[in-house]
Design an enzyme around this catalytic site. Structure first.
Site, short mmCIF file in Angstrom:
data_model
loop_
_atom_site.label_atom_id
_atom_site.label_comp_id
_atom_site.label_asym_id
_atom_site.label_seq_id
_atom_site.Cartn_x
_atom_site.Cartn_y
_atom_site.Cartn_z
CD GLU A 79 12.14 7.03 6.13
OE1 GLU A 79 12.23 7.92 5.26
OE2 GLU A 79 12.46 5.83 5.91
CB SER A 346 -49.42 -15.30 -7.23
OG SER A 346 -50.00 -16.02 -8.29
#
Length: 642
Positions: A79, A346
Site C-alpha cells: 500500500e 403429568s
C-alpha cells in the site's frame, strides 16, 4: 478553458497553498477529530470463550505489538512503500492525480498513502469531491503532526476493510483463518494485504484465484523492499492455505441463547454503544455443555423429520442457564420453543404432590385408584381399564404416573390452592383453577418448568433462571450486573422427599424405566409428561449438578409425537449421561431426613413377609412406626432353626 476546469484549477491553487502552510487556510479549516474506532461487542460463555458478537462493523481493535510483523511488512509493501519516509502526503502521486483530474474535468484519481487512507477510513466519506480532498490533505498533515508513524499504522490496520464484513486486521484474521492477528504467517499476511486493493471482490471467499494472484504481487514487493528473500516469497506462494469456511452471521453454537442475550442487552445498554462500543457480555452459557446438547439433539432428530425440540439446562447450585436450544434449526425457524407455552401433562404433578406434603401427607400415604366422577369430569389412567383398582402410596403414584389419585387430592384441597402453589415455584403463565390442572392441563413453558424443577435439588430455593453475568466496557468497567431473584419455595426436607420419590420414575416400575439402560454411575430423578393424543412429550429431571428439561412436539398441535417416557426420556438421558453433565452417585441428603423401608401395599413399616417394598424418605419423626399389618404372618419355614 471550460468553467469546470477553471474551478478545478482554483482548487489546485488552494491545495498548493495548503501544502505550503498558508495560515489563513489553516485557520479556516477544521481541526482533526479524535479517532473513534467502532468495535464489536463480544459475547462470551462463563469461561471466557467467545460464542457470539453484536456489531455494526465486525472489528476487534488490537495494539501494534499484537499484530504479526509479516502483516506490517506486507501492508506497507502493498500500500505505501515510503510510509516511514514521507510526511503523510506523496507529492509526486498528488501531482500525477491532479493532472489526471484536470484532464478529466472531475475527480477520477487520488494519491493514497496509508496516512490518507487512515483519514478517509476514520473521518471522511468515500465521495470524490475537491472539498473533501482538500479537507483530507489538511487532516493528513495534522495526523502526521499529532501521531507517530507506528500509531498511524496501528489506526490504519484497525480501521481498514478486508471484505466479508471484517474491519481491521484482527477481524480479518479470525474471519478468514480462525486465528489471532499476531499468529498470522507470511503467506497469510500477504494474502490479507492483497485484499486491500478491492476487498469486496478480491478476498479468499469471493475470489481465491484473484487473491492469490495479488498475493504474488505483494510478496514480490516485499522482496524488492528486502524485508524477505526470494526463497521466502516462493515458499509462501506455494504454501497451502488453511482458509476457514464461510461462517453464518449468527453463531451456530447457541443462536437461540444469543437471541435472549441480545434482547436483554438492548434493555440495559443504548443501541449505539452495543453495536460499536467494544463491550463484553459475559454470559452463563457453558460452550461444552451446549455442544453436547446440540450433538445429542441433532442425532436424535434425524429419525424424526419435522419434530421440534426445546432443551434447557440449569445449574442446580446457581440457577444459571448452561445450555439452551429452542428448536431443531434456528436458520429455518428462530422461534424459541423454550419460551413457548404447551401443556406439560403429568410432568406438572410434582407441584400437586408438593402441596399434599405441605398439607401433612407423606410419601407412604395411601390413596385408592378407582373410577371417580367429579360433576362429569372422569379422569382415567392410560391403558385399560383406565385405573389401577387398588390403593397406591403417594410414591408409587408418582412412579407409575397415576391420574386418579392427583385429581382426588386436588379435589380435597381445591384447584385454587394448586394455582397458588405453582406461583411459589415461579410459574407466571396463567393457570386454570380446574381439577384437570393436577394432570397438567394448563399451558407453561419449558423455561418455567426447568426453573421449578430446579427447586427440588436446590434445597427448596427458587432461583429465577439468569443468563448474563455482567456487561463490561473494553476497560473492564461494569455497566450492568445480573442479579437473579430468589426465594424459598419449599422446605429443604419436603424438596428432598419429592426428589426421592421422583427417583423411582427412572426405576424398573417407573414410566421412564428405559432411562436406566442409558444412565450409568450417577443418581438421577425426574418426571415424564404426555398430553392428550400424545401431542407433547416431556421429561423434566435432574442429577446432582444440573436440571434438564426436554420437550418434543410439533408446531402444529394436532400431530402426535408419542409419550414422554418413550420419546423425551431417552434424549434427556443421552444429554445427562455425557461426561460434561454427569453428576454424583447420590444426592445430598438434609440432616433430618431418614430412610425407611415401607410396604407398598399397606404404607406401613415393611416386615420380613412384605414382598412389594421400597425405601422412602421422611422427615425425622414422621416415618412409619408400626410394622405392616397386612403381612404380619411369617411362615415358620422362613424362621431361623426351621
Amino acid at each position: 478553458m471550460t468553467r469546470s476546469k477553471w474551478r478545478l484549477a482554483v482548487m489546485v491553487i488552494l491545495f498548493l497553498f495548503l501544502l505550503s502552510g498558508c495560515k489563513p487556510l489553516n485557520q479556516w479549516l477544521p481541526r482533526l477529530p479524535q479517532p473513534q474506532l467502532p468495535a464489536a461487542t463480544l459475547i462470551t460463555d462463563h469461561k471466557g470463550r467467545v460464542i457470539g458478537q453484536i456489531y455494526e462493523q465486525k472489528r476487534y481493535p488490537v495494539k501494534l505489538k499484537d499484530i504479526s510483523p509479516y502483516v506490517l511488512q506486507a501492508v506497507i509493501a502493498a500500500e505505501d512503500r515510503d510510509f516511514y519516509l514521507h510526511q503523510g502526503l506523496d507529492p509526486a502521486g498528488i501531482i500525477r492525480a491532479i493532472w489526471h483530474n484536470l484532464r478529466a474535468g472531475r475527480i477520477v484519481e487520488g494519491g493514497s498513502t496509508i496516512s490518507q487512507q487512515t483519514v478517509k477510513n476514520l473521518f471522511l466519506s468515500q465521495e470524490r469531491t475537491w472539498k473533501r480532498k482538500l479537507l483530507e490533505a489538511w487532516w493528513v498533515i495534522q495526523l502526521e503532526q499529532q501521531y507517530t508513524k507506528d500509531e498511524i499504522l496501528e489506526l490504519y490496520l484497525n480501521s481498514v476493510y478486508f471484505g466479508e464484513g471484517a474491519y481491521g486486521i484482527e477481524a480479518a484474521a479470525q474471519t478468514y483463518f480462525g486465528k489471532r492477528a499476531k499468529d498470522l504467517n507470511l503467506a497469510e499476511s500477504a494474502l490479507l494485504a492483497a485484499t486491500l486493493k478491492a476487498p469486496s471482490r478480491v478476498n479468499p471467499w469471493a475470489n481465491l484465484e484473484a487473491t492469490k494472484k495479488r498475493q504474488r504481487y505483494v510478496l514480490q514487493q516485499m522482496v524488492e523492499m528486502k524485508v524477505i528473500t526470494p526463497e521466502q516469497a516462493r515458499q509462501a506462494e506455494e504454501q497451502p492455505l488453511q482458509i476457514r469456511k464461510k461462517q453464518r452471521a449468527v453463531s451456530s453454537l447457541a443462536p437461540y441463547f444469543l437471541d435472549l442475550v441480545k434482547q436483554q442487552a438492548e434493555k440495559q445498554v443504548d443501541q449505539e454503544t452495543l453495536l460499536a462500543g467494544g463491550l463484553k457480555i459475559e454470559t452463563t452459557l457453558d460452550a461444552e455443555i451446549q455442544q453436547v446438547v446440540n450433538d445429542r439433539v441433532q442425532t436424535y432428530l434425524q429419525k424424526y423429520p419435522g419434530l421440534q425440540v426445546a432443551v434447557i439446562v440449569l445449574e442446580n447450585d446457581s440457577g444459571a442457564v448452561r445450555a439452551l436450544t429452542g428448536g431443531r434449526d434456528w436458520w429455518q425457524s428462530s422461534y424459541n420453543r423454550v419460551l413457548a407455552r404447551r401443556q406439560p401433562g403429568s410432568a406438572f404433578k410434582p407441584f400437586l404432590y408438593a402441596l399434599a406434603l405441605e398439607q401433612g401427607m407423606q410419601a407412604n400415604s395411601l390413596y385408592k385408584c378407582e373410577p371417580v366422577n367429579f360433576q362429569g369430569y372422569q379422569p382415567q389412567d392410560y391403558g385399560r381399564p383406565g385405573y389401577h383398582g387398588r390403593e397406591l402410596t403417594m410414591a408409587e403414584a408418582v412412579w407409575v404416573s397415576d391420574n386418579i389419585i392427583p385429581v382426588k387430592i386436588l379435589a380435597q384441597y381445591g384447584p385454587e390452592q394448586l394455582v397458588k402453589e405453582a406461583k411459589k415455584f415461579g410459574f407466571t403463565s396463567p393457570l386454570p383453577p380446574v381439577l384437570s390442572l393436577a394432570l397438567g392441563s394448563g399451558e407453561v413453558t419449558p423455561w418455567e418448568m426447568a426453573a421449578a424443577y430446579r427447586v427440588f435439588p436446590g434445597k427448596g430455593q427458587y432461583i429465577e433462571p439468569w443468563y448474563i453475568s455482567r456487561i463490561v466496557t473494553g476497560t473492564g468497567t461494569n455497566l450492568w450486573q445480573g442479579q437473579p431473584r430468589r426465594w424459598q419455595a419449599l422446605g429443604p426436607e419436603l424438596a428432598f422427599q419429592l426428589l426421592d420419590m421422583m427417583r423411582g420414575v427412572t426405576g424398573p416400575q417407573g414410566t421412564a424405566a428405559r432411562i436406566s439402560q442409558i444412565i450409568r454411575n450417577q443418581a438421577v430423578a425426574g418426571k415424564t409428561g404426555t398430553t392428550q393424543e400424545n401431542r407433547d412429550a416431556w421429561f423434566a429431571g435432574f442429577n446432582s449438578k444440573y436440571t434438564v428439561v426436554v420437550w418434543l412436539g410439533y408446531d402444529l398441535k394436532g400431530k402426535g409425537v408419542g409419550t414422554g417416557g418413550k420419546m423425551a426420556a431417552p434424549l434427556w438421558a443421552e444429554i445427562v449421561n455425557s461426561p460434561a453433565l454427569r453428576g454424583e452417585m447420590e444426592f445430598n441428603v438434609p440432616g433430618n431426613i431418614v430412610k425407611e423401608k415401607v410396604c407398598l401395599d399397606s404404607g406401613q413399616k415393611a416386615g420380613p413377609a412384605c414382598e412389594r417394598t421400597a425405601e422412602l424418605a421422611f422427615e425425622q419423626g414422621k416415618e412409619p412406626q408400626e410394622y405392616c399389618a397386612l403381612h404380619w404372618f411369617v411362615p415358620f419355614i422362613n424362621l431361623p432353626g426351621f
